[in-house]
Design a protein around this motif. Structure first.
Motif, PDB file in Angstrom:
ATOM      1  N   ARG A 120       0.869  -1.180   0.000  1.00  0.00           N
ATOM      2  CA  ARG A 120       0.000   0.000   0.000  1.00  0.00           C
ATOM      3  C   ARG A 120       0.902   1.225   0.000  1.00  0.00           C
ATOM      4  O   ARG A 120       1.458   1.588   1.036  1.00  0.00           O
ATOM      5  CB  ARG A 120      -0.926   0.005   1.226  1.00  0.00           C
ATOM      6  N   LEU A 121       1.091   1.827  -1.173  1.00  0.00           N
ATOM      7  CA  LEU A 121       2.052   2.929  -1.347  1.00  0.00           C
ATOM      8  C   LEU A 121       3.353   2.598  -0.638  1.00  0.00           C
ATOM      9  O   LEU A 121       3.880   3.382   0.141  1.00  0.00           O
ATOM     10  CB  LEU A 121       1.466   4.261  -0.869  1.00  0.00           C
ATOM     11  N   GLU A 122       3.847   1.417  -0.916  1.00  0.00           N
ATOM     12  CA  GLU A 122       5.071   0.915  -0.280  1.00  0.00           C
ATOM     13  C   GLU A 122       6.265   1.169  -1.201  1.00  0.00           C
ATOM     14  O   GLU A 122       6.257   0.767  -2.363  1.00  0.00           O
ATOM     15  CB  GLU A 122       4.938  -0.588  -0.027  1.00  0.00           C
ATOM     16  N   ILE A 123       7.272   1.866  -0.670  1.00  0.00           N
ATOM     17  CA  ILE A 123       8.504   2.082  -1.444  1.00  0.00           C
ATOM     18  C   ILE A 123       9.370   0.844  -1.258  1.00  0.00           C
ATOM     19  O   ILE A 123       9.873   0.583  -0.166  1.00  0.00           O
ATOM     20  CB  ILE A 123       9.225   3.364  -0.992  1.00  0.00           C
ATOM     21  N   ILE A 124       9.523   0.077  -2.320  1.00  0.00           N
ATOM     22  CA  ILE A 124      10.207  -1.207  -2.223  1.00  0.00           C
ATOM     23  C   ILE A 124      11.654  -1.100  -2.678  1.00  0.00           C
ATOM     24  O   ILE A 124      12.491  -1.927  -2.334  1.00  0.00           O
ATOM     25  CB  ILE A 124       9.440  -2.291  -3.037  1.00  0.00           C
ATOM     26  N   ARG A 125      11.961  -0.030  -3.451  1.00  0.00           N
ATOM     27  CA  ARG A 125      13.330   0.108  -3.957  1.00  0.00           C
ATOM     28  C   ARG A 125      13.634   1.569  -4.251  1.00  0.00           C
ATOM     29  O   ARG A 125      12.717   2.355  -4.520  1.00  0.00           O
ATOM     30  CB  ARG A 125      13.458  -0.716  -5.262  1.00  0.00           C
ATOM     31  N   ARG A 126      14.884   1.929  -4.198  1.00  0.00           N
ATOM     32  CA  ARG A 126      15.312   3.287  -4.565  1.00  0.00           C
ATOM     33  C   ARG A 126      16.239   3.201  -5.764  1.00  0.00           C
ATOM     34  O   ARG A 126      16.896   2.190  -5.972  1.00  0.00           O
ATOM     35  CB  ARG A 126      16.094   3.926  -3.397  1.00  0.00           C
ATOM     36  N   SER A 127      16.321   4.279  -6.505  1.00  0.00           N
ATOM     37  CA  SER A 127      17.279   4.437  -7.618  1.00  0.00           C
ATOM     38  C   SER A 127      17.037   3.464  -8.764  1.00  0.00           C
ATOM     39  O   SER A 127      17.819   2.562  -8.969  1.00  0.00           O
ATOM     40  CB  SER A 127      18.714   4.287  -7.084  1.00  0.00           C
ATOM     41  N   PRO A 128      15.990   3.686  -9.559  1.00  0.00           N
ATOM     42  CA  PRO A 128      14.932   4.663  -9.302  1.00  0.00           C
ATOM     43  C   PRO A 128      13.984   4.136  -8.221  1.00  0.00           C
ATOM     44  O   PRO A 128      13.952   2.943  -7.943  1.00  0.00           O
ATOM     45  CB  PRO A 128      14.208   4.753 -10.647  1.00  0.00           C
ATOM     46  N   THR A 129      13.217   5.063  -7.659  1.00  0.00           N
ATOM     47  CA  THR A 129      12.227   4.666  -6.658  1.00  0.00           C
ATOM     48  C   THR A 129      11.155   3.802  -7.327  1.00  0.00           C
ATOM     49  O   THR A 129      10.639   4.161  -8.384  1.00  0.00           O
ATOM     50  CB  THR A 129      11.573   5.917  -6.041  1.00  0.00           C
ATOM     51  N   ILE A 130      10.837   2.664  -6.698  1.00  0.00           N
ATOM     52  CA  ILE A 130       9.721   1.834  -7.172  1.00  0.00           C
ATOM     53  C   ILE A 130       8.709   1.735  -6.041  1.00  0.00           C
ATOM     54  O   ILE A 130       9.040   1.344  -4.919  1.00  0.00           O
ATOM     55  CB  ILE A 130      10.192   0.436  -7.620  1.00  0.00           C
ATOM     56  N   VAL A 131       7.483   2.139  -6.357  1.00  0.00           N
ATOM     57  CA  VAL A 131       6.389   2.163  -5.378  1.00  0.00           C
ATOM     58  C   VAL A 131       5.373   1.105  -5.774  1.00  0.00           C
ATOM     59  O   VAL A 131       5.040   0.965  -6.954  1.00  0.00           O
ATOM     60  CB  VAL A 131       5.703   3.556  -5.362  1.00  0.00           C
ATOM     61  N   LEU A 132       4.882   0.361  -4.783  1.00  0.00           N
ATOM     62  CA  LEU A 132       3.862  -0.657  -5.027  1.00  0.00           C
ATOM     63  C   LEU A 132       2.557  -0.215  -4.383  1.00  0.00           C
ATOM     64  O   LEU A 132       2.549   0.257  -3.245  1.00  0.00           O
ATOM     65  CB  LEU A 132       4.272  -1.992  -4.398  1.00  0.00           C
ATOM     66  N   ASP A 133       1.456  -0.364  -5.126  1.00  0.00           N
ATOM     67  CA  ASP A 133       0.160  -0.089  -4.511  1.00  0.00           C
ATOM     68  C   ASP A 133      -0.903  -1.009  -5.095  1.00  0.00           C
ATOM     69  O   ASP A 133      -1.030  -1.131  -6.307  1.00  0.00           O
ATOM     70  CB  ASP A 133      -0.274   1.358  -4.692  1.00  0.00           C
ATOM     71  N   ALA A 134      -1.659  -1.650  -4.200  1.00  0.00           N
ATOM     72  CA  ALA A 134      -2.594  -2.699  -4.602  1.00  0.00           C
ATOM     73  C   ALA A 134      -3.950  -2.166  -5.073  1.00  0.00           C
ATOM     74  O   ALA A 134      -4.915  -2.924  -5.147  1.00  0.00           O
ATOM     75  CB  ALA A 134      -2.792  -3.675  -3.441  1.00  0.00           C
ATOM     76  N   ALA A 135      -4.044  -0.882  -5.426  1.00  0.00           N
ATOM     77  CA  ALA A 135      -5.318  -0.344  -5.943  1.00  0.00           C
ATOM     78  C   ALA A 135      -5.778  -1.184  -7.133  1.00  0.00           C
ATOM     79  O   ALA A 135      -5.006  -1.449  -8.039  1.00  0.00           O
ATOM     80  CB  ALA A 135      -5.138   1.115  -6.367  1.00  0.00           C
ATOM     81  N   HIS A 136      -7.048  -1.613  -7.111  1.00  0.00           N
ATOM     82  CA  HIS A 136      -7.532  -2.469  -8.193  1.00  0.00           C
ATOM     83  C   HIS A 136      -8.939  -2.095  -8.655  1.00  0.00           C
ATOM     84  O   HIS A 136      -9.566  -2.825  -9.419  1.00  0.00           O
ATOM     85  CB  HIS A 136      -7.509  -3.948  -7.750  1.00  0.00           C
ATOM     86  N   ASN A 137      -9.425  -0.937  -8.202  1.00  0.00           N
ATOM     87  CA  ASN A 137     -10.723  -0.440  -8.683  1.00  0.00           C
ATOM     88  C   ASN A 137     -10.647   1.094  -8.710  1.00  0.00           C
ATOM     89  O   ASN A 137      -9.713   1.685  -8.158  1.00  0.00           O
ATOM     90  CB  ASN A 137     -11.862  -0.952  -7.782  1.00  0.00           C
ATOM     91  N   PRO A 138     -11.599   1.758  -9.373  1.00  0.00           N
ATOM     92  CA  PRO A 138     -11.516   3.223  -9.509  1.00  0.00           C
ATOM     93  C   PRO A 138     -11.435   3.958  -8.171  1.00  0.00           C
ATOM     94  O   PRO A 138     -10.668   4.913  -8.031  1.00  0.00           O
ATOM     95  CB  PRO A 138     -12.804   3.573 -10.265  1.00  0.00           C
ATOM     96  N   HIS A 139     -12.201   3.513  -7.182  1.00  0.00           N
ATOM     97  CA  HIS A 139     -12.197   4.158  -5.862  1.00  0.00           C
ATOM     98  C   HIS A 139     -10.795   4.106  -5.250  1.00  0.00           C
ATOM     99  O   HIS A 139     -10.276   5.098  -4.726  1.00  0.00           O
ATOM    100  CB  HIS A 139     -13.220   3.448  -4.964  1.00  0.00           C
ATOM    101  N   GLY A 140     -10.156   2.946  -5.328  1.00  0.00           N
ATOM    102  CA  GLY A 140      -8.793   2.797  -4.803  1.00  0.00           C
ATOM    103  C   GLY A 140      -7.789   3.613  -5.601  1.00  0.00           C
ATOM    104  O   GLY A 140      -6.858   4.209  -5.039  1.00  0.00           O
ATOM    105  N   ALA A 141      -7.991   3.649  -6.925  1.00  0.00           N
ATOM    106  CA  ALA A 141      -7.060   4.398  -7.785  1.00  0.00           C
ATOM    107  C   ALA A 141      -7.162   5.907  -7.542  1.00  0.00           C
ATOM    108  O   ALA A 141      -6.160   6.627  -7.605  1.00  0.00           O
ATOM    109  CB  ALA A 141      -7.344   4.073  -9.255  1.00  0.00           C
ATOM    110  N   GLU A 142      -8.369   6.379  -7.243  1.00  0.00           N
ATOM    111  CA  GLU A 142      -8.533   7.812  -6.933  1.00  0.00           C
ATOM    112  C   GLU A 142      -7.803   8.170  -5.642  1.00  0.00           C
ATOM    113  O   GLU A 142      -7.142   9.216  -5.557  1.00  0.00           O
ATOM    114  CB  GLU A 142     -10.027   8.153  -6.806  1.00  0.00           C
TER     115      GLU A 142
END
Length: 452
Positions: free
Chosen positions: A308-330
């Motif tokens: 959930r907006l998890e920064i998993i790596r730097r350089s470049p920064t890679i962010v993970l987010d499990a949004a899977h519907n419009p409400h979550g994406a907003e």
């Protein structure tokens, strides 16, 4: 299931348990009835009656809020069980005791404890136990066995007919309700709310996140019908203020019993501040009353929510987010604008076939410079090519690539994020966002952790 079929031998390994569970009806196949799970828990000795429960439903935010509630309860020296779904990387993540997922040995033991009874239910019922019903039974039995003081239980889908709903929760938490799983739950939020309101039980406390008026009306009607006490975000509790901060945000929360100021929450976005307010009200409703401010601060500072907006790596920064519907994406798009200054931000999207991919793409278009369309390894995944065609309609063809292999898609996005001039944006700090599905994010997380 025939009479001649031998009794299943106990599973020896995690892989055997996984195989046995996955051979059952998948989570996506539903038959709205509690008959099988009730028959199952009866054979298990009603384990769900041996602990108190906080039960959560809603369209988005259930797992993050569950984790916050659990962290607060553990700070109060209560022994906790937590059941969440789906999992990100490993099936055993769904069942946690004392804040930690069951290890492989405990997961095998939990399966073997209930396995013999699954066959009895299969033989008696019109349909066999599903994967989800079986793992719910495993969780409840494992919680009773621990034993836990309180279980924090997230519904799989809906509420009234969800297999988790054989509990009579002390506190029912209803997070924001929007349209998702239309095929099963209905095509408008008020219809979906009727199903989700089914977790509100007589004499319980219903903790309601902010809802649209039509949804709120359905939930309040259910609470009145069963004599539940109601606590509403924005009325009885809520977020007083929030300021983005390094590594998360500083929030002040109005609880049911008092205000809690200067709370550091190591998660990003206004939606997580709201989840924190809901979690706080749920724990206060559990009978704990006013909580010690220092205890609340210490608990929230420890909260994690993988994927959930998890920064998993730097350089470049890679962010993970499990949004899977419009409400979550907003909510994701708002949090990105609020908390980060990535430029360019390159999206890696892999979505499920049955999701509103157009709504998701439209919600993310303003915050993504470019999108790489991919797919995850499950049969339910929308093909990268089909997603690419839909993305081109929203982003324009010059902002879309199609790379079916997820690892290659992440590499392509990382290259684009680092080469600002390739997509003509001002020099900034480029980043990659992997999103669109819990499965896509889980697979990416496993891959990226493996490379570190």
């Amino acid at each position: 299931m025939t009479d001649t079929q031998p009794e299943a031998r106990p599973a020896q390994t995690f892989a055997e348990v996984e195989d046995a569970l996955l051979s059952r009806w998948p989570e996506t196949k539903l038959e709205p009835s509690l008959d099988r799970i009730q028959a199952f828990t009866e054979l298990l000795g009603e384990p769900q009656r041996s602990f108190r429960t906080v039960h959560l439903t809603g369209t988005n935010g259930k797992t993050s809020t569950s984790r916050m509630i659990e962290t607060l309860l553990r700070a109060l020296d209560l022994r906790t069980g937590r059941f969440t779904s789906p999992h990100l990387e490993k099936m055993s993540e769904r069942i946690s005791v004392d804040g930690e997922p069951l290890d492989d040995e405990a997961f095998v033991r939990a399966f073997n404890d209930v396995a013999a009874y699954t066959h009895l239910v299969d033989a008696e019922q019109e349909h066999p136990l599903s994967f989800f019903e079986t793992i719910v039974g495993m969780a409840y039995a494992a919680f009773a066995d621990a034993p836990v003081d309180v279980a924090v239980v997230e519904v799989g889908m809906g509420g009234a007919w969800d297999a988790t709903n054989v509990v009579d929760a002390d506190v029912a938490v209803v997070l924001p309700i929007a349209v998702d799983h239309e095929k099963y739950l209905g095509s408008d939020a008020a219809t979906i709310a009727v199903e989700k309101a089914g977790i509100i039980k007589p004499g319980s406390v219903a903790v309601l996140a902010e809802q649209t008026p039509e949804v709120a009306a359905v939930l309040l009607e259910r609470a009145a019908e069963v004599g539940a006490t109601v606590a509403r975000e924005g009325v009885e509790f809520g977020v007083i203020s929030r300021t983005p901060a390094v590594g998360g945000q500083m929030v002040s929360l109005q609880g049911l019993r008092g205000a809690y100021d200067d709370v550091f929450l190591p998660l990003y976005g206004a939606h997580q501040a709201q989840n924190a307010a809901v979690a706080l009200a749920a724990v206060e409703s559990f009978g704990t009353g006013l909580l010690d401010e220092d205890l609340v601060r210490a608990a929230f500072a420890e909260v994690t929510s993988p994927g959930r907006l998890e920064i998993i790596r730097r350089s470049p920064t890679i962010v993970l987010d499990a949004a899977h519907n419009p409400h979550g994406a907003e909510a994701l798009a708002a949090a990105l604008e609020d908390s980060f200054a990535f430029s360019p931000l390159v999206g890696v999207l892999g979505v499920m076939e049955d999701k509103d991919h157009e709504g998701l793409l439209n919600a993310l278009e303003p915050v993504l410079s470019y999108v790489v369309c991919t797919q995850n390894s499950t049969p339910r995944s929308m093909s990268a090519a089909a997603l690419g065609r839909a993305a081109a309609e929203v982003f324009g063809e010059d902002r879309v690539s199609v790379v079916p292999d997820l690892a290659e898609a992440i590499d392509r996005a990382a290259t684009l994020a680092e080469a600002q001039e390739a997509i003509e944006v001002s020099i900034g700090s480029g980043a990659v966002l992997v999103t669109g599905s819990v499965v896509t994010v889980g697979e990416a997380r496993a891959m990226l952790k493996g490379r570190q």
